[in-house]
Design a protein around this motif. Structure first.
Motif, mmCIF file in Angstrom:
data_model
loop_
_atom_site.group_PDB
_atom_site.id
_atom_site.type_symbol
_atom_site.label_atom_id
_atom_site.label_comp_id
_atom_site.label_asym_id
_atom_site.label_seq_id
_atom_site.Cartn_x
_atom_site.Cartn_y
_atom_site.Cartn_z
ATOM 1 N N GLU A 179 0.855 -1.171 0.023
ATOM 2 C CA GLU A 179 -0.109 0.000 -0.056
ATOM 3 C C GLU A 179 0.792 1.286 -0.033
ATOM 4 N N VAL A 180 0.709 2.302 -0.833
ATOM 5 C CA VAL A 180 1.366 3.481 -1.167
ATOM 6 C C VAL A 180 0.386 4.666 -1.227
ATOM 7 N N GLU A 181 0.475 5.333 0.033
ATOM 8 C CA GLU A 181 -0.480 6.648 -0.013
ATOM 9 C C GLU A 181 -2.237 6.039 -0.357
ATOM 10 N N GLY A 182 -2.320 5.057 0.374
ATOM 11 C CA GLY A 182 -3.925 4.575 0.312
ATOM 12 C C GLY A 182 -4.107 3.731 -1.130
ATOM 13 N N ILE A 183 -3.244 3.550 -1.988
ATOM 14 C CA ILE A 183 -3.470 2.756 -2.959
ATOM 15 C C ILE A 183 -2.708 1.288 -2.817
ATOM 16 N N PHE A 184 -3.441 0.143 -2.998
ATOM 17 C CA PHE A 184 -2.736 -1.112 -2.639
ATOM 18 C C PHE A 184 -2.535 -1.703 -4.165
#
Length: 169
Positions: free
Chosen positions: A68-73
């Motif tokens: 997960e990166v800044e709310g994007i999985f």
């Protein structure tokens, strides 16, 4: 949020390093979708999260990455274990199973992106041996303000391949 995605570099080191250096300061994460044919600690892959491809013999890379990166999985795999040269159905089952927003894969050497059941799929193509269109490519995924954009770039100079650009809302 921005992610650099490349795949199927098949032993190239200088070109991988050039791409990573070109975009390193503007992206939040770097994914290599396999078939780097490099060792886990090779300096060309510094800072990249890398999965194992079918040509990565002896490499100690994982078969998949879930991050997960800044709310994007993100779900990242090479694709050979999901038979992506024939169909993306098994890959889509896995991406949905793990709750991915974005699924990145390689193996086909064909640059493409598409959306299916709310998941954005990105194959950055190959920076060494492209199929379909003959342009050596990698991709950048960007998400902001409820909109996602995938741009494909030429390996040699970073120029955007406009006809492959896609926006998803």
């Amino acid at each position: 949020m921005k992610a650099l995605i490349l795949s199927d570099s098949h032993g190239w080191t200088n070109e991988v390093k050039e791409i990573l250096d070109r975009h390193r300061t503007e992206v939040d994460i770097i994914f290599h979708c396999g078939d780097s044919e490099l060792e886990l600690e090779h300096s060309a892959l510094a800072g990249a999260r890398v999965v194992k491809g079918n040509c990565d013999f002896g490499a100690d890379f994982p078969d998949e990455i879930q991050e997960e990166v800044e709310g994007i999985f993100f779900y990242v795999t090479h694709g050979h274990l999901y038979n992506v040269k024939m169909t993306t159905d098994p890959l889509s089952y896995r991406a949905e199973e793990v709750g991915a927003n974005v699924a990145c894969f390689g193996h086909t050497h064909i640059a493409t992106s598409f959306e299916h059941n709310g998941v954005i799929y990105i194959n950055p193509g190959s920076i060494k041996l492209p199929l379909g269109r003959r342009t050596r490519t990698y991709a950048i995924f960007e998400s902001a303000n409820d909109e996602s954009k995938v741009t494909f770039h030429q390996q040699d100079d970073g120029e955007i391949v406009e006809e492959l650009t896609a926006v998803y809302k």
